[in-house]
Scaffold this motif. Structure first.
Motif, mmCIF file in Angstrom:
data_model
loop_
_atom_site.group_PDB
_atom_site.id
_atom_site.type_symbol
_atom_site.label_atom_id
_atom_site.label_comp_id
_atom_site.label_asym_id
_atom_site.label_seq_id
_atom_site.Cartn_x
_atom_site.Cartn_y
_atom_site.Cartn_z
ATOM 1 N N LYS A 44 0.818 -1.216 0.000
ATOM 2 C CA LYS A 44 0.000 0.000 0.000
ATOM 3 C C LYS A 44 0.849 1.263 0.000
ATOM 4 N N GLY A 45 2.166 1.110 0.188
ATOM 5 C CA GLY A 45 3.053 2.261 0.156
ATOM 6 C C GLY A 45 4.009 2.279 1.332
ATOM 7 N N VAL A 46 4.759 3.369 1.422
ATOM 8 C CA VAL A 46 5.739 3.549 2.494
ATOM 9 C C VAL A 46 5.001 3.623 3.826
ATOM 10 N N ARG A 47 5.546 2.931 4.837
ATOM 11 C CA ARG A 47 4.942 2.934 6.164
ATOM 12 C C ARG A 47 6.012 3.170 7.224
ATOM 13 N N ARG A 48 5.648 3.931 8.241
ATOM 14 C CA ARG A 48 6.510 4.074 9.405
ATOM 15 C C ARG A 48 6.285 2.861 10.313
ATOM 16 N N PHE A 49 7.208 2.655 11.235
ATOM 17 C CA PHE A 49 7.158 1.487 12.106
ATOM 18 C C PHE A 49 5.814 1.385 12.831
ATOM 19 N N ARG A 50 5.411 2.464 13.479
ATOM 20 C CA ARG A 50 4.155 2.443 14.245
ATOM 21 C C ARG A 50 2.938 2.258 13.347
ATOM 22 N N GLU A 51 2.997 2.769 12.128
ATOM 23 C CA GLU A 51 1.898 2.552 11.182
ATOM 24 C C GLU A 51 1.767 1.069 10.862
ATOM 25 N N LEU A 52 2.912 0.429 10.654
ATOM 26 C CA LEU A 52 2.889 -1.021 10.412
ATOM 27 C C LEU A 52 2.316 -1.751 11.614
ATOM 28 N N GLN A 53 2.771 -1.371 12.789
ATOM 29 C CA GLN A 53 2.321 -2.054 13.999
ATOM 30 C C GLN A 53 0.813 -1.898 14.197
ATOM 31 N N ARG A 54 0.293 -0.704 13.947
ATOM 32 C CA ARG A 54 -1.160 -0.479 14.086
ATOM 33 C C ARG A 54 -1.953 -1.225 13.014
ATOM 34 N N ALA A 55 -1.374 -1.385 11.839
ATOM 35 C CA ALA A 55 -2.089 -2.004 10.718
ATOM 36 C C ALA A 55 -2.124 -3.526 10.799
ATOM 37 N N ILE A 56 -1.269 -4.100 11.651
ATOM 38 C CA ILE A 56 -1.176 -5.562 11.725
ATOM 39 C C ILE A 56 -1.576 -5.997 13.131
ATOM 40 N N PRO A 57 -2.843 -6.329 13.321
ATOM 41 C CA PRO A 57 -3.322 -6.701 14.653
ATOM 42 C C PRO A 57 -2.552 -7.909 15.206
ATOM 43 N N GLY A 58 -2.169 -7.796 16.469
ATOM 44 C CA GLY A 58 -1.530 -8.920 17.140
ATOM 45 C C GLY A 58 -0.019 -8.963 17.067
ATOM 46 N N ILE A 59 0.584 -8.162 16.218
ATOM 47 C CA ILE A 59 2.040 -8.208 16.113
ATOM 48 C C ILE A 59 2.647 -7.358 17.233
ATOM 49 N N SER A 60 3.614 -7.945 17.914
ATOM 50 C CA SER A 60 4.289 -7.207 18.981
ATOM 51 C C SER A 60 5.399 -6.344 18.387
ATOM 52 N N GLN A 61 5.873 -5.413 19.177
ATOM 53 C CA GLN A 61 6.975 -4.563 18.714
ATOM 54 C C GLN A 61 8.195 -5.419 18.391
ATOM 55 N N ARG A 62 8.474 -6.404 19.240
ATOM 56 C CA ARG A 62 9.630 -7.275 19.019
ATOM 57 C C ARG A 62 9.487 -8.069 17.713
ATOM 58 N N MET A 63 8.296 -8.652 17.470
ATOM 59 C CA MET A 63 8.101 -9.440 16.246
ATOM 60 C C MET A 63 8.182 -8.558 15.009
ATOM 61 N N LEU A 64 7.650 -7.353 15.088
ATOM 62 C CA LEU A 64 7.733 -6.448 13.949
ATOM 63 C C LEU A 64 9.187 -6.062 13.684
ATOM 64 N N THR A 65 9.931 -5.817 14.744
ATOM 65 C CA THR A 65 11.354 -5.497 14.586
ATOM 66 C C THR A 65 12.099 -6.655 13.933
ATOM 67 N N LEU A 66 11.886 -7.874 14.435
ATOM 68 C CA LEU A 66 12.561 -9.054 13.848
ATOM 69 C C LEU A 66 12.148 -9.266 12.398
ATOM 70 N N THR A 67 10.861 -9.127 12.129
ATOM 71 C CA THR A 67 10.351 -9.367 10.774
ATOM 72 C C THR A 67 10.897 -8.347 9.788
ATOM 73 N N THR A 68 10.850 -7.064 10.148
ATOM 74 C CA THR A 68 11.363 -6.048 9.222
ATOM 75 C C THR A 68 12.869 -6.204 9.031
ATOM 76 N N ARG A 69 13.574 -6.577 10.081
ATOM 77 C CA ARG A 69 15.026 -6.791 9.974
ATOM 78 C C ARG A 69 15.327 -7.938 9.005
ATOM 79 N N ARG A 70 14.587 -9.024 9.114
ATOM 80 C CA ARG A 70 14.790 -10.167 8.203
ATOM 81 C C ARG A 70 14.463 -9.787 6.759
ATOM 82 N N LEU A 71 13.387 -9.041 6.594
ATOM 83 C CA LEU A 71 12.993 -8.633 5.241
ATOM 84 C C LEU A 71 14.036 -7.694 4.630
ATOM 85 N N CYS A 72 14.598 -6.818 5.452
ATOM 86 C CA CYS A 72 15.669 -5.934 4.967
ATOM 87 C C CYS A 72 16.906 -6.758 4.611
ATOM 88 N N ARG A 73 17.256 -7.699 5.458
ATOM 89 C CA ARG A 73 18.433 -8.550 5.212
ATOM 90 C C ARG A 73 18.284 -9.324 3.908
#
Length: 137
Positions: A44-73
């Motif tokens: 849907k476009g560029v998203r800030r960290f908190r926007e991603l977290q709000r848009a994905i129900p149930g994801i914790s800050q830690r899981m979002l951090t790990l997931t985005t880090r893996r996707l970047c890697r």
């Protein structure tokens, strides 16, 4: 041949033939439900960290951090950090990530189209084999 010698039989080629096409790496990444949800949100476009977290129900800050880090890697997502206080970080799909997201969208369409057929097949299975689990124990 000696008694201690055992013959090695060649294995059949995998899904990619004889080469390593990387399918295991892709399946490892896609097997994680958070990866798919983050990528779908980033279509849907560029998203800030908190926007991603709000848009994905149930994801914790830690899981979002790990997931985005893996996707970047893996080169699927690009992370841009701005030197503000507090730090502002944005995520966007890379061209490779966009091409994978297109495949995910096709898979989602396929699943929507065949959801009822799969549910009916499960009901037939459960009726024919009561008490028999489909998943390995």
């Amino acid at each position: 041949m000696s008694v201690a010698h055992t013959e090695v039989t060649p294995q059949a080629p995998g899904p990619c033939g004889d080469d390593d096409c990387g399918i295991r790496d892709v399946l490892d990444r896609l097997g994680d439900k958070w990866t798919v949800l983050v990528m779908v949100e980033l279509t849907k476009g560029v998203r800030r960290f908190r926007e991603l977290q709000r848009a994905i129900p149930g994801i914790s800050q830690r899981m979002l951090t790990l997931t985005t880090r893996r996707l970047c890697r893996d080169g699927l997502v690009e992370r841009t950090a701005y030197p503000t206080i507090p730090p502002q970080v944005e995520y966007r799909l890379t061209p490779v990530g966009r091409s994978l997201a297109e495949t995910i969208e096709r898979l989602a369409g396929w699943s929507r189209e065949h959801k009822d057929a799969m549910a009916a097949a499960r009901q037939r299975w459960d009726a024919a084999y009561p008490g028999e689990a489909a998943e390995p124990r």
